[in-house]
Design a protein around this motif. Structure first.
Motif, PDB file in Angstrom:
ATOM      1  N   ILE A  46       5.837   7.563 -12.288  1.00 28.34           N
ATOM      2  CA  ILE A  46       5.530   7.518 -10.810  1.00 28.34           C
ATOM      3  C   ILE A  46       5.923   8.387 -10.458  1.00 28.34           C
ATOM      4  CG2 ILE A  46       5.179   5.437 -10.797  1.00 28.34           C
ATOM      5  CD1 ILE A  46       2.097   6.293 -10.328  1.00 28.34           C
ATOM      6  N   SER A  47       6.062   8.421  -8.947  1.00 32.76           N
ATOM      7  CA  SER A  47       7.011   9.086  -8.081  1.00 32.76           C
ATOM      8  C   SER A  47       5.653   8.635  -6.301  1.00 32.76           C
ATOM      9  CB  SER A  47       7.241  10.188  -7.362  1.00 32.76           C
ATOM     10  OG  SER A  47       8.073  10.248  -8.467  1.00 32.76           O
ATOM     11  N   ILE A  48       6.064   7.729  -6.514  1.00 28.65           N
ATOM     12  CA  ILE A  48       4.897   6.972  -4.866  1.00 28.65           C
ATOM     13  C   ILE A  48       5.262   7.490  -3.626  1.00 28.65           C
ATOM     14  CG2 ILE A  48       4.651   4.424  -3.824  1.00 28.65           C
ATOM     15  CD1 ILE A  48       3.188   5.227  -6.842  1.00 28.65           C
ATOM     16  N   VAL A  49       4.628   8.091  -2.771  1.00 27.06           N
ATOM     17  CA  VAL A  49       4.975   8.557  -1.317  1.00 27.06           C
ATOM     18  C   VAL A  49       4.365   7.138  -0.559  1.00 27.06           C
ATOM     19  CG1 VAL A  49       4.830  10.145   0.492  1.00 27.06           C
ATOM     20  CG2 VAL A  49       5.131  10.562  -1.723  1.00 27.06           C
ATOM     21  N   GLN A  50       5.091   6.396   0.456  1.00 32.43           N
ATOM     22  CA  GLN A  50       4.664   5.137   1.118  1.00 32.43           C
ATOM     23  C   GLN A  50       3.911   5.470   2.514  1.00 32.43           C
ATOM     24  OE1 GLN A  50       7.091   2.190   1.987  1.00 32.43           O
ATOM     25  NE2 GLN A  50       5.996   0.168   2.537  1.00 32.43           N
ATOM     26  N   SER A  51       4.533   6.431   2.911  1.00 35.57           N
ATOM     27  CA  SER A  51       4.143   7.388   4.160  1.00 35.57           C
ATOM     28  C   SER A  51       4.848   8.657   3.837  1.00 35.57           C
ATOM     29  CB  SER A  51       5.178   6.619   4.865  1.00 35.57           C
ATOM     30  OG  SER A  51       6.438   6.823   5.530  1.00 35.57           O
ATOM     31  N   TYR A  52       4.730   9.467   4.873  1.00 35.64           N
ATOM     32  CA  TYR A  52       5.280  10.840   4.883  1.00 35.64           C
ATOM     33  C   TYR A  52       6.437  10.846   5.489  1.00 35.64           C
ATOM     34  CZ  TYR A  52       5.431  15.587   6.440  1.00 35.64           C
ATOM     35  OH  TYR A  52       5.573  17.015   6.378  1.00 35.64           O
ATOM     36  N   PHE A  53       7.270  10.238   5.224  1.00 37.78           N
ATOM     37  CA  PHE A  53       8.971   9.807   5.356  1.00 37.78           C
ATOM     38  C   PHE A  53       9.607   9.150   4.545  1.00 37.78           C
ATOM     39  CE2 PHE A  53       7.052  11.124   9.815  1.00 37.78           C
ATOM     40  CZ  PHE A  53       7.935  12.332   9.315  1.00 37.78           C
ATOM     41  N   VAL A  54       8.842   8.210   3.151  1.00 42.11           N
ATOM     42  CA  VAL A  54       9.563   7.157   2.601  1.00 42.11           C
ATOM     43  C   VAL A  54       9.171   7.679   1.412  1.00 42.11           C
ATOM     44  CG1 VAL A  54       9.690   4.940   1.919  1.00 42.11           C
ATOM     45  CG2 VAL A  54       9.842   5.421   4.573  1.00 42.11           C
ATOM     46  N   TYR A  55       9.876   7.979   0.169  1.00 44.01           N
ATOM     47  CA  TYR A  55       9.289   7.981  -1.106  1.00 44.01           C
ATOM     48  C   TYR A  55       9.830   6.914  -1.933  1.00 44.01           C
ATOM     49  CZ  TYR A  55      12.220  11.636  -2.438  1.00 44.01           C
ATOM     50  OH  TYR A  55      13.225  11.826  -2.281  1.00 44.01           O
ATOM     51  N   TRP A  56       9.502   6.739  -3.231  1.00 44.67           N
ATOM     52  CA  TRP A  56      10.445   6.633  -4.607  1.00 44.67           C
ATOM     53  C   TRP A  56      10.081   7.467  -5.736  1.00 44.67           C
ATOM     54  CZ3 TRP A  56       8.483   3.357  -1.029  1.00 44.67           C
ATOM     55  CH2 TRP A  56       9.021   2.610  -0.412  1.00 44.67           C
ATOM     56  N   ALA A  57      11.096   8.284  -6.038  1.00 43.44           N
ATOM     57  CA  ALA A  57      11.230   8.913  -7.356  1.00 43.44           C
ATOM     58  C   ALA A  57      10.900   8.288  -8.334  1.00 43.44           C
ATOM     59  CB  ALA A  57      11.961  10.323  -6.712  1.00 43.44           C
ATOM     60  N   LYS A  58       9.871   8.792  -9.445  1.00 45.31           N
ATOM     61  CA  LYS A  58      10.754   8.577 -11.329  1.00 45.31           C
ATOM     62  C   LYS A  58      10.667   7.117 -11.749  1.00 45.31           C
ATOM     63  CE  LYS A  58      11.527  12.708 -13.758  1.00 45.31           C
ATOM     64  NZ  LYS A  58      12.685  13.008 -14.032  1.00 45.31           N
ATOM     65  N   ILE A  59       9.427   5.983 -11.162  1.00 49.28           N
ATOM     66  CA  ILE A  59       9.854   5.041 -11.312  1.00 49.28           C
ATOM     67  C   ILE A  59       9.145   5.424 -13.196  1.00 49.28           C
ATOM     68  CG2 ILE A  59       8.815   2.996 -10.913  1.00 49.28           C
ATOM     69  CD1 ILE A  59       8.390   3.673  -8.064  1.00 49.28           C
ATOM     70  N   LEU A  65      -5.515   4.787   1.298  1.00 45.36           N
ATOM     71  CA  LEU A  65      -3.969   3.504   0.481  1.00 45.36           C
ATOM     72  C   LEU A  65      -4.567   3.307  -0.672  1.00 45.36           C
ATOM     73  CD1 LEU A  65      -3.444   1.337   4.113  1.00 45.36           C
ATOM     74  CD2 LEU A  65      -1.940   3.629   3.096  1.00 45.36           C
ATOM     75  N   LYS A  66      -3.322   2.862  -1.190  1.00 51.39           N
ATOM     76  CA  LYS A  66      -3.606   2.876  -3.035  1.00 51.39           C
ATOM     77  C   LYS A  66      -2.845   1.895  -3.298  1.00 51.39           C
ATOM     78  CE  LYS A  66      -4.657   7.884  -3.588  1.00 51.39           C
ATOM     79  NZ  LYS A  66      -4.774   7.919  -1.764  1.00 51.39           N
ATOM     80  N   ARG A  67      -2.839   0.743  -3.711  1.00 45.99           N
ATOM     81  CA  ARG A  67      -2.343  -0.542  -4.456  1.00 45.99           C
ATOM     82  C   ARG A  67      -2.137  -0.369  -5.940  1.00 45.99           C
ATOM     83  NH1 ARG A  67      -1.006  -6.114  -1.578  1.00 45.99           N
ATOM     84  NH2 ARG A  67      -0.485  -4.512   0.609  1.00 45.99           N
ATOM     85  N   ASN A  68      -3.273  -0.841  -6.257  1.00 45.64           N
ATOM     86  CA  ASN A  68      -3.670  -0.968  -8.186  1.00 45.64           C
ATOM     87  C   ASN A  68      -4.484   0.225  -8.473  1.00 45.64           C
ATOM     88  OD1 ASN A  68      -1.490  -3.295  -7.889  1.00 45.64           O
ATOM     89  ND2 ASN A  68      -3.046  -4.426  -7.340  1.00 45.64           N
ATOM     90  N   LEU A  69      -4.469   0.955  -9.514  1.00 47.62           N
ATOM     91  CA  LEU A  69      -4.121   2.116 -10.296  1.00 47.62           C
ATOM     92  C   LEU A  69      -4.293   1.994 -11.624  1.00 47.62           C
ATOM     93  CD1 LEU A  69      -3.115   4.250  -7.678  1.00 47.62           C
ATOM     94  CD2 LEU A  69      -5.110   3.763  -8.094  1.00 47.62           C
ATOM     95  N   SER A  70      -5.200   2.346 -11.593  1.00 54.03           N
ATOM     96  CA  SER A  70      -5.193   2.257 -13.704  1.00 54.03           C
ATOM     97  C   SER A  70      -6.124   3.949 -14.305  1.00 54.03           C
ATOM     98  CB  SER A  70      -6.645   1.300 -14.293  1.00 54.03           C
ATOM     99  OG  SER A  70      -6.226  -0.241 -13.831  1.00 54.03           O
ATOM    100  N   ASP A  88       1.073  -1.384  -0.258  1.00 51.81           N
ATOM    101  CA  ASP A  88       0.151  -0.358  -0.105  1.00 51.81           C
ATOM    102  C   ASP A  88       0.614   1.131  -0.489  1.00 51.81           C
ATOM    103  OD1 ASP A  88      -2.548  -1.078   0.721  1.00 51.81           O
ATOM    104  OD2 ASP A  88      -2.653  -0.753   2.133  1.00 51.81           O
ATOM    105  N   TYR A  89       0.562   2.075  -0.860  1.00 51.49           N
ATOM    106  CA  TYR A  89       0.675   3.768  -0.542  1.00 51.49           C
ATOM    107  C   TYR A  89       0.243   4.336  -0.677  1.00 51.49           C
ATOM    108  CZ  TYR A  89       0.195   3.449  -5.150  1.00 51.49           C
ATOM    109  OH  TYR A  89      -0.470   3.350  -6.453  1.00 51.49           O
ATOM    110  N   MET A  90       0.289   6.108   0.012  1.00 55.69           N
ATOM    111  CA  MET A  90      -0.217   6.963  -0.020  1.00 55.69           C
ATOM    112  C   MET A  90      -0.853   7.769  -0.935  1.00 55.69           C
ATOM    113  SD  MET A  90      -0.346   7.631   4.371  1.00 55.69           S
ATOM    114  CE  MET A  90       0.131   9.140   4.117  1.00 55.69           C
ATOM    115  N   GLY A  91       0.168   8.744  -0.981  1.00 55.09           N
ATOM    116  CA  GLY A  91       0.300   9.885  -2.379  1.00 55.09           C
ATOM    117  C   GLY A  91       1.201   9.050  -3.553  1.00 55.09           C
ATOM    118  N   PHE A  92       1.227   9.481  -5.219  1.00 60.02           N
ATOM    119  CA  PHE A  92       1.622   9.582  -5.584  1.00 60.02           C
ATOM    120  C   PHE A  92       1.418  11.349  -7.013  1.00 60.02           C
ATOM    121  CE2 PHE A  92      -2.821   8.277  -7.169  1.00 60.02           C
ATOM    122  CZ  PHE A  92      -3.124   9.115  -8.393  1.00 60.02           C
ATOM    123  N   MET A  93       2.174  10.990  -7.956  1.00 60.51           N
ATOM    124  CA  MET A  93       2.400  11.931  -8.953  1.00 60.51           C
ATOM    125  C   MET A  93       3.129  10.818 -10.243  1.00 60.51           C
ATOM    126  SD  MET A  93       4.365  15.135  -9.675  1.00 60.51           S
ATOM    127  CE  MET A  93       3.805  16.359  -8.868  1.00 60.51           C
TER     128      MET A  93
END
Length: 172
Positions: free
Chosen positions: A148-161, A126-131, A80-85
């Motif tokens: 896509i950049s994913i924010v798992q929590s306020y302090f943990v993220y992955w950028a530009k997957i 919480l999000k997981r699979n999006l179309s 699960d993750y909370m935020g994305f772009m």
């Protein structure tokens, strides 16, 4: 008297810090900031970028597209993750291209450079699979990739997957 003053000061400091952090976090619970448009990096306090990503993928079932086409885009995650772009970018110069015309619940359009060229979260559920569905520009822009950049929590993220390249059809 001195101990009472210290306790009061400590409580007031804690309350102020908590209020500031909660209000700052709430500012991003309804989507990414426009300041993230260029580099797709969250603007949270003390965030931690993770370089390895073994659980989020962004892809489409199309290996090529033509101007004006509608391209389905799927984001899959094993956590699960909370935020994305999400953006589509030209391979040639990394500029944002096209617009998104279908969004899942919990997301909204963001205008970075043109109306609807970016999608972000609209809440912190919480999000997981999006179309999504992306509409290619009516003019030729060349090959593209989805990022896509994913924010798992306020302090943990992955950028530009990034996705695989989606080639523009009909190019010479």
């Amino acid at each position: 008297m001195e101990d009472g003053r210290r306790a009061h000061t400590a409580i007031a400091g804690w309350a102020c810090t908590t209020l500031c952090l909660v209000s700052y976090a709430a500012a991003f619970s309804q989507g990414a900031s426009l300041s993230a448009c260029t580099d797709m990096m969250p603007r949270h306090l003390r965030v931690q970028l993770h370089s390895s990503n073994n659980y989020v993928t962004v892809h489409t079932n199309m290996s090529f597209y033509f101007p004006g086409d509608r391209v389905p885009v799927t984001v899959r995650s094993t956590r699960d993750y909370m935020g994305f772009m999400l953006q589509a970018r030209k391979v040639s110069n990394n500029e944002i291209a096209g617009t998104f015309i279908f969004l899942p619940p919990g997301s909204k359009l963001l205008t970075c450079f043109e109306d609807g060229d970016t999608v972000t979260h609209s809440d912190k559920s919480l999000k997981r699979n999006l179309s999504f569905v992306w509409k290619a520009p009516d003019q030729a822009v060349g090959d593209i990739k989805f990022f896509i950049s994913i924010v798992q929590s306020y302090f943990v993220y992955w950028a530009k997957i990034e996705s695989a390249v989606v080639a523009q059809g009909g190019q010479n």
